[in-house]
Design a protein around this motif. Structure first.
Motif, PDB file in Angstrom:
ATOM      1  N   UNK A  35       0.990  -1.282   0.116  1.00 42.37           N
ATOM      2  CA  UNK A  35       0.395  -0.356  -0.128  1.00 42.37           C
ATOM      3  C   UNK A  35       0.795   1.483   0.221  1.00 42.37           C
ATOM      4  N   UNK A  36       0.661   2.419  -1.161  1.00 41.38           N
ATOM      5  CA  UNK A  36       1.329   3.596  -0.889  1.00 41.38           C
ATOM      6  C   UNK A  36       0.602   4.402  -1.581  1.00 41.38           C
ATOM      7  N   UNK A  37       0.403   5.693  -0.426  1.00 47.22           N
ATOM      8  CA  UNK A  37      -0.023   6.784  -0.223  1.00 47.22           C
ATOM      9  C   UNK A  37       0.401   7.888   0.071  1.00 47.22           C
ATOM     10  N   UNK A  38       0.073   9.116   0.470  1.00 44.84           N
ATOM     11  CA  UNK A  38       0.342  10.388   0.922  1.00 44.84           C
ATOM     12  C   UNK A  38      -0.755  10.856   1.929  1.00 44.84           C
ATOM     13  N   UNK A  39      -0.125  11.528   2.770  1.00 44.10           N
ATOM     14  CA  UNK A  39      -1.465  12.489   3.467  1.00 44.10           C
ATOM     15  C   UNK A  39      -0.968  13.981   3.480  1.00 44.10           C
ATOM     16  N   UNK A  40      -1.876  14.807   2.863  1.00 48.13           N
ATOM     17  CA  UNK A  40      -1.224  15.803   2.856  1.00 48.13           C
ATOM     18  C   UNK A  40      -1.562  16.681   4.165  1.00 48.13           C
ATOM     19  N   UNK A  41       0.015  17.674   4.362  1.00 53.91           N
ATOM     20  CA  UNK A  41      -0.820  18.582   5.884  1.00 53.91           C
ATOM     21  C   UNK A  41      -1.634  19.392   5.850  1.00 53.91           C
ATOM     22  N   UNK A  42      -2.420  19.434   7.022  1.00 52.84           N
ATOM     23  CA  UNK A  42      -4.382  19.748   7.114  1.00 52.84           C
ATOM     24  C   UNK A  42      -4.946  19.124   6.251  1.00 52.84           C
ATOM     25  N   UNK A  43      -4.558  18.187   5.472  1.00 59.08           N
ATOM     26  CA  UNK A  43      -6.148  17.794   4.991  1.00 59.08           C
ATOM     27  C   UNK A  43      -6.734  16.457   5.757  1.00 59.08           C
ATOM     28  N   UNK A  44      -7.661  15.981   5.394  1.00 65.54           N
ATOM     29  CA  UNK A  44      -8.839  14.313   5.717  1.00 65.54           C
ATOM     30  C   UNK A  44      -8.619  13.924   4.780  1.00 65.54           C
ATOM     31  N   UNK A  45      -7.896  12.709   5.588  1.00 62.84           N
ATOM     32  CA  UNK A  45      -7.554  10.865   4.391  1.00 62.84           C
ATOM     33  C   UNK A  45      -8.364  10.543   4.813  1.00 62.84           C
ATOM     34  N   UNK A  46     -10.129  10.005   4.150  1.00 61.52           N
ATOM     35  CA  UNK A  46     -10.757   9.117   4.138  1.00 61.52           C
ATOM     36  C   UNK A  46     -10.057   7.806   3.573  1.00 61.52           C
ATOM     37  N   UNK A  47     -10.386   6.702   4.537  1.00 63.30           N
ATOM     38  CA  UNK A  47     -10.443   5.122   4.365  1.00 63.30           C
ATOM     39  C   UNK A  47     -11.096   4.324   4.476  1.00 63.30           C
TER      40      UNK A  47
END
Length: 332
Positions: A35-47
């Motif tokens: 699994x590969x992904x980024x979570x950017x500063x200040x965002x909400x990444x839904x999984x």
């Protein structure tokens, strides 16, 4: 576009399976597989994804509650996948977690004030007076009365207990918080209050969230981007509105088709995609694409070749042979 606060690359979390008198290893559960992904500063990444697809395991590996089998995890550019002892402990204030069941995650023998103060006891040098003031400040920030500091978790409702868990999570001013289905155990009437609180805290403290949930409607409302998992692998990732408006992966299409609409006209036109069969075992995943046993659009290549996560532009990625340009050329 902000920089990545958390970067995950090739993450694998495999658990050995033992059997017999001599406890020999007879297999491996591939809970998270590349699994590969980024979570950017200040965002909400839904999984999102079905139960057992590896969402919570992915989150716990990122926070180093598990030691990954393989892969890279970077927080602000620092590799943490192999850190141990004091070096890992020093990073704990940067990353925290809000658990699914607030009753199970709070010690029933500790008062609310002690629960919220525990991270401060472990990771700060505040005096007793300053620590007490900080606890009361955190209680107000999450909507709890200062008078409740000497009470115990069993004296609160589910929503109030989750607020206690949130106060504990933000006590050390973390940059990254994993929200592991924080509203799943709450009444529907309380869920919106907790989600609104999370949004207010994100704006006030500049928090970055990885938000895990089964509730696709809530994820659409809350998340900046959405990642979809199936059987330990990423199926698709992209901006929330674009993904919900035009899903690229057949599995994402099926998930979104199950979400009811508040618009009666849209609801009347909604066509459910019913997937046949059961989710395969992560101990014995199918060859090729892990979704091919249930995919209504599967073809021969899907049964032998694992699809790569393809970049389709505009921040969208999908792991599906249907979107491979080589496949389109071959068909032409």
């Amino acid at each position: 576009m902000s920089e990545a606060l958390v970067s995950v690359a090739g993450l694998k979390m495999h658990f050995p399976v033992y059997a017999g008198i001599f406890r020999r290893q007879v297999g491996t559960v591939k809970a998270v597989d590349d699994v590969s992904f980024d979570v950017r500063t200040g965002e909400t990444l839904g999984l999102v994804g079905e139960s057992g697809c590896g969402k919570s395991t992915t989150a716990r590996a990122i926070l180093r509650l598990y030691t990954p089998t393989a892969g890279s995890i970077r927080i602000e550019g620092s590799e943490i996948s192999r850190l141990e002892g004091g070096a890992l402990r020093a990073l704990r204030p940067k990353m925290q977690m809000i658990f699914q069941d607030p009753q199970a995650s709070l010690d029933p023998r500790m008062t609310v004030g002690s629960i919220i103060a525990e991270p401060l006891d472990e990771h700060s040098t505040l005096s007793r007076t300053d620590r007490r003031a900080r606890v009361l400040e955190l209680m107000e920030a999450v909507g709890l009365s200062r008078r409740f500091a000497s009470r115990y978790p069993h004296e609160f409702s589910g929503g109030q207990r989750q607020r206690i868990g949130i106060a504990r999570a933000i006590a050390l001013n973390p940059k990254f918080i994993v929200c592991d289905e924080p509203i799943a155990a709450l009444d529907v009437s309380i869920q919106a209050q907790v989600v609104n609180l999370l949004e207010d805290l994100q704006e006030a403290f500049g928090l970055t969230y990885l938000f895990i949930s089964h509730d696709l409607s809530m994820v659409r409302h809350l998340a900046t981007r959405v990642a979809v998992m199936y059987l330990g692998r990423l199926a698709e990732i992209g901006p929330s509105e674009a993904l919900y408006r035009r899903p690229l992966h057949p599995y994402t299409e099926a998930l979104i088709s199950a979400v009811p609409s508040t618009d009666p006209d849209v609801e009347a036109r909604r066509q459910r995609i019913i997937l046949k069969g059961d989710v395969p075992s992560p101990q014995n995943p199918p060859p090729g694409c892990v979704f091919q046993t249930r995919c209504p659009k599967a073809f021969d290549r899907c049964r032998v070749e694992v699809p790569a996560l393809l970049d389709k532009g505009e921040g969208r990625q999908v792991a599906c042979h249907l979107h491979d340009d080589r496949q389109a050329l071959a068909a032409a």
